[in-house]
Every structure is written in C-alpha cells, then in structure tokens.
Design a protein around this motif. Structure first.
Motif: not given
Length: 123
Positions: A26, A28-31, A34, A98
């Motif tokens: 997950q 990629k959802k937290i800047s 990333q 998800t």
C-alpha cells in the motif's frame, strides 16, 4: 485468564504481521513512502515484524500447557492461523480496501472454524 491473554496478544501480533507482510503493498498510496526501494521496504517490514514477535512470543509462552497455559502446540497454531486470517481479512477489506468479502471466503472461514473444532475436540 491465560487463554484470553494468549488470544489478545496473538491478535495484536497478527496486526503487526499483516502490516509487515502486506502493508508495503500500500506504500504507493502514501507519498513519502512511494520512493522506497526494496531494501527500504524490507527494513520497514522488519521493523514491524519486530513488534509482531514482541507480542507473539509471550502469547505462546503464556498459552502453552507446559508453561501452565491451557493450550497444546496444535491448539496454539490453529488459534494463531484463525486469528491471522481473520485479521488479514479485516485489514484487506476495511483498511487496505483492496478486496471484497465473497461467499467463497465465508465458506473458507466456516471450514477453518471446523478445523478449530476438530483440533480442540477431545476424542
């Protein structure tokens, strides 16, 4: 009390385990997460896994019958697996968002409950 303590500690342990094993998916959802490479992801997961063991080891020591607890090794493992899949399901559906819970998952959980029954049944 030892049975309840064991279950509570295993539940907390499995929360950390779920985030250590699957939480990085997950990122990629937290800047600010990333850009982590594989080594960074492994280090974050190891950090979370440390806390998994902080709760899991005492849970098994408290719950194990040879240490005065109520469970044998098979029972401890089945409890842990049931908790693990329950915590994972709740996280996948409500935290990670998800997946959706389907009928096949419910049937699978029913079979897991049957496994718990068989393992705990005194034959």
């Amino acid at each position: 009390m030892k049975a309840l303590s064991t279950v509570v500690l295993l539940t907390i342990s499995n929360l950390f385990m779920t985030f250590a094993w699957y939480g990085h998916l997950q990122f990629k959802k937290i800047s600010w997460l990333q850009g982590l490479g594989l080594v960074g992801v492994i280090l974050v997961s190891w950090g979370l896994a440390f806390f998994e063991y902080v709760f899991q080891v005492p849970a098994n020591r408290i719950g194990f019958e040879e240490n005065g607890g109520p469970f044998n090794l098979f029972q401890l493992k089945v409890i842990q697996e049931f908790i693990s899949l329950s915590v994972f399901t709740l996280c996948a559906v409500y935290v990670f968002k998800t997946d959706k819970l389907g009928w096949n998952h419910l049937v699978g959980f029913g079979l897991l409950l049957a496994a718990v029954y068989v393992i705990f049944k005194k034959w």
